[in-house]
Scaffold this motif. Structure first.
Motif, PDB file in Angstrom:
ATOM      1  N   GLU A  22       0.812  -1.221   0.000  1.00 39.99           N
ATOM      2  CA  GLU A  22       0.000   0.000   0.000  1.00 39.99           C
ATOM      3  C   GLU A  22       0.842   1.267   0.000  1.00 39.99           C
ATOM      4  OE1 GLU A  22      -3.595   2.285   2.441  1.00 39.99           O
ATOM      5  OE2 GLU A  22      -2.963   0.290   3.079  1.00 39.99           O
ATOM      6  N   SER A  23       0.708   2.060  -1.059  1.00 45.47           N
ATOM      7  CA  SER A  23       1.358   3.368  -1.099  1.00 45.47           C
ATOM      8  C   SER A  23       0.733   4.296  -0.070  1.00 45.47           C
ATOM      9  CB  SER A  23       1.217   3.994  -2.489  1.00 45.47           C
ATOM     10  OG  SER A  23       1.871   3.228  -3.469  1.00 45.47           O
ATOM     11  N   PHE A  24       1.547   5.185   0.477  1.00 48.25           N
ATOM     12  CA  PHE A  24       1.049   6.226   1.378  1.00 48.25           C
ATOM     13  C   PHE A  24       0.852   7.498   0.562  1.00 48.25           C
ATOM     14  CE2 PHE A  24       2.261   9.540   4.690  1.00 48.25           C
ATOM     15  CZ  PHE A  24       0.967   9.665   5.161  1.00 48.25           C
ATOM     16  N   ILE A  25       1.908   8.268   0.365  1.00 47.55           N
ATOM     17  CA  ILE A  25       1.828   9.398  -0.562  1.00 47.55           C
ATOM     18  C   ILE A  25       2.988   9.331  -1.538  1.00 47.55           C
ATOM     19  CG2 ILE A  25       0.601  10.950   1.014  1.00 47.55           C
ATOM     20  CD1 ILE A  25       3.324  12.373   1.482  1.00 47.55           C
ATOM     21  N   LYS A  26       2.753   9.883  -2.718  1.00 45.53           N
ATOM     22  CA  LYS A  26       3.801  10.114  -3.702  1.00 45.53           C
ATOM     23  C   LYS A  26       3.752  11.588  -4.082  1.00 45.53           C
ATOM     24  CE  LYS A  26       3.825   5.502  -5.840  1.00 45.53           C
ATOM     25  NZ  LYS A  26       3.755   4.758  -7.127  1.00 45.53           N
ATOM     26  N   ILE A  27       4.921  12.147  -4.318  1.00 49.00           N
ATOM     27  CA  ILE A  27       5.009  13.513  -4.826  1.00 49.00           C
ATOM     28  C   ILE A  27       5.864  13.478  -6.084  1.00 49.00           C
ATOM     29  CG2 ILE A  27       5.829  15.861  -4.430  1.00 49.00           C
ATOM     30  CD1 ILE A  27       5.261  15.501  -1.464  1.00 49.00           C
ATOM     31  N   ASN A  28       5.331  14.039  -7.153  1.00 45.55           N
ATOM     32  CA  ASN A  28       6.059  14.092  -8.422  1.00 45.55           C
ATOM     33  C   ASN A  28       5.679  15.378  -9.147  1.00 45.55           C
ATOM     34  OD1 ASN A  28       7.697  13.276 -10.568  1.00 45.55           O
ATOM     35  ND2 ASN A  28       6.025  12.198 -11.578  1.00 45.55           N
ATOM     36  N   ASN A  29       6.692  16.236  -9.379  1.00 47.52           N
ATOM     37  CA  ASN A  29       6.466  17.499 -10.092  1.00 47.52           C
ATOM     38  C   ASN A  29       5.323  18.318  -9.472  1.00 47.52           C
ATOM     39  OD1 ASN A  29       8.511  16.970 -12.000  1.00 47.52           O
ATOM     40  ND2 ASN A  29       7.090  15.775 -13.251  1.00 47.52           N
ATOM     41  N   LEU A  79       0.546  20.887  -5.058  1.00 49.98           N
ATOM     42  CA  LEU A  79       1.275  21.544  -3.982  1.00 49.98           C
ATOM     43  C   LEU A  79       1.765  22.930  -4.403  1.00 49.98           C
ATOM     44  CD1 LEU A  79       3.415  18.498  -2.810  1.00 49.98           C
ATOM     45  CD2 LEU A  79       1.448  19.466  -1.615  1.00 49.98           C
ATOM     46  N   SER A  80       2.109  23.752  -3.426  1.00 52.48           N
ATOM     47  CA  SER A  80       2.646  25.085  -3.710  1.00 52.48           C
ATOM     48  C   SER A  80       4.050  24.972  -4.299  1.00 52.48           C
ATOM     49  CB  SER A  80       2.682  25.925  -2.431  1.00 52.48           C
ATOM     50  OG  SER A  80       3.570  25.348  -1.486  1.00 52.48           O
ATOM     51  N   SER A  81       4.504  26.031  -4.935  1.00 50.67           N
ATOM     52  CA  SER A  81       5.804  26.004  -5.614  1.00 50.67           C
ATOM     53  C   SER A  81       6.969  25.862  -4.646  1.00 50.67           C
ATOM     54  CB  SER A  81       5.986  27.272  -6.453  1.00 50.67           C
ATOM     55  OG  SER A  81       5.883  28.425  -5.631  1.00 50.67           O
ATOM     56  N   ASP A  82       6.775  26.237  -3.367  1.00 49.70           N
ATOM     57  CA  ASP A  82       7.858  26.144  -2.380  1.00 49.70           C
ATOM     58  C   ASP A  82       7.712  24.921  -1.473  1.00 49.70           C
ATOM     59  OD1 ASP A  82       5.650  26.889  -0.920  1.00 49.70           O
ATOM     60  OD2 ASP A  82       6.694  28.422   0.258  1.00 49.70           O
ATOM     61  N   ILE A 133       8.675  19.779   3.377  1.00 42.98           N
ATOM     62  CA  ILE A 133       8.455  18.343   3.188  1.00 42.98           C
ATOM     63  C   ILE A 133       8.005  17.679   4.490  1.00 42.98           C
ATOM     64  CG2 ILE A 133       9.635  16.142   2.797  1.00 42.98           C
ATOM     65  CD1 ILE A 133       9.073  17.498   0.202  1.00 42.98           C
ATOM     66  N   GLY A 134       8.667  18.009   5.591  1.00 45.11           N
ATOM     67  CA  GLY A 134       8.319  17.400   6.878  1.00 45.11           C
ATOM     68  C   GLY A 134       6.908  17.740   7.308  1.00 45.11           C
TER      69      GLY A 134
END
Length: 329
Positions: A134-141, A221-224, A229-230
């Motif tokens: 099970e994936s939790f979260i992914k962030i890409n671009n 997500l926002s640009s910054d 991340i935390g």
């Protein structure tokens, strides 16, 4: 402690330092390490092919010993009834109720890690091995994704897919979690939407095959975001799929119903590289306790749940994803 590791992840994100994170269920214990500082004799990981070591399967011609010491159905029912009472009182709509099951096996943790087939694997020496589907979260671009997994059935049953997809209890449980995850992502993202709803995954293991249903939800997500991340990861904990809804009250119900500490079980593990994240919910989890292994497992309880069916579903989930017969892969 929690704020310390959140700040550390924020710092590593700002500095663009690739790192590993392993965070326990209640969020008061964590392992945060830059990838270059990880000693593979202490921690091994493989997240969708990104790994710090080779994991060539260990050959062993012996038959696998796999004996589980399930709690009696009466003991299981004690916690189940606490959960059920709270649901009927309107305190929660869905509770992920779990238990701790002793396991006797001739497989070492290293053998399980090296031979298991799962999207996400981690081995922490003399402590735990996890092989999560099970994936939790992914962030890409700048896009953040979540993949809640809810609903399990025996894949060998006739018409297994249609039976699972038409099950009213499983359908309601899945819908509740998807709604909860949408709300969680909305805390830190815009343009939150459900990209895919209730698709089927097949999972092979040492006891047969099971099927499970998942969905994909995403937001912008926002640009910054790399500077936070935390905070982003912490905002999604504990995962909705292993708590329930509403989350805060359901966590209290879980603490009352469960007679053990989850520890890192149902926490999250993952890696961050160049601002991109791939992570998993720490389910399918074996922990070393003195001279024995324990397998921590559970399932979602709703007003439609039957404790006999839930008890049997837990049995289905106590497996290792190891198949020696290539035909079963």
């Amino acid at each position: 402690m929690k704020q310390n590791y959140i700040d550390y992840m924020n710092k590593l994100g700002r500095q663009n330092v690739p790192f590993l994170f392993v965070i326990n269920y209640i969020g008061d214990d964590a392992i945060i390490k830059p990838l270059e500082e990880i000693n593979e004799t202490e921690i091994k990981y493989d997240f969708n092919g990104i790994t710090n070591c080779s994991s060539t399967p260990i050959k062993d011609e012996r038959d696998i010993i796999w004996n589980i010491d399930m709690p009696t159905i009466d003991n299981y029912a004690k916690g189940f009834n606490i959960v059920r009472r709270n649901i009927m009182a309107g305190n929660s709509y869905l509770v992920n109720y779990t238990c701790c099951v002793p396991v006797k096996t001739n497989m070492s943790m290293e053998y399980i890690y090296n031979n298991s087939k799962a999207r996400y694997r981690i081995l922490i020496k003399d402590k735990l091995v996890c092989f999560s589907p099970e994936s939790f979260i992914k962030i890409n671009n700048r896009r953040i994704y979540s993949f809640p997994m809810k609903g399990t059935a025996d894949a060998t049953s006739p018409d297994a897919e249609s039976i699972l997809l038409s099950d009213a209890k499983e359908s309601a449980e899945h819908a509740t979690i998807v709604d909860l995850i949408r709300n969680d992502l909305s805390k830190i993202a815009t343009d939150v939407r459900v990209d895919k709803y209730r698709y089927i995954d097949y999972i092979s293991n040492n006891t047969g095959k099971i099927i499970q249903t998942s969905s994909q939800i995403s937001g912008q997500l926002s640009s910054d975001y790399r500077q936070h991340i935390g905070d982003i990861i912490a905002s999604q904990l504990p995962a909705g799929s292993i708590t329930g809804a509403p989350k805060k009250k359901t966590v209290d119900i879980i603490a009352e119903a469960e007679d053990y500490q989850r520890g890192f079980y149902t926490g999250t593990m993952g890696i961050c590289i160049n601002g991109n994240i791939d992570s998993a919910v720490m389910i399918r989890f074996i922990e070393k306790k003195e001279y024995e292994y324990v397998f921590k497992t559970g399932g979602g309880i709703t007003s439609k749940s039957d404790y006999n069916k839930e008890y049997n579903e837990i049995k289905q989930k106590i497996y290792v994803p190891i198949c020696r017969d290539d035909k079963d892969d």
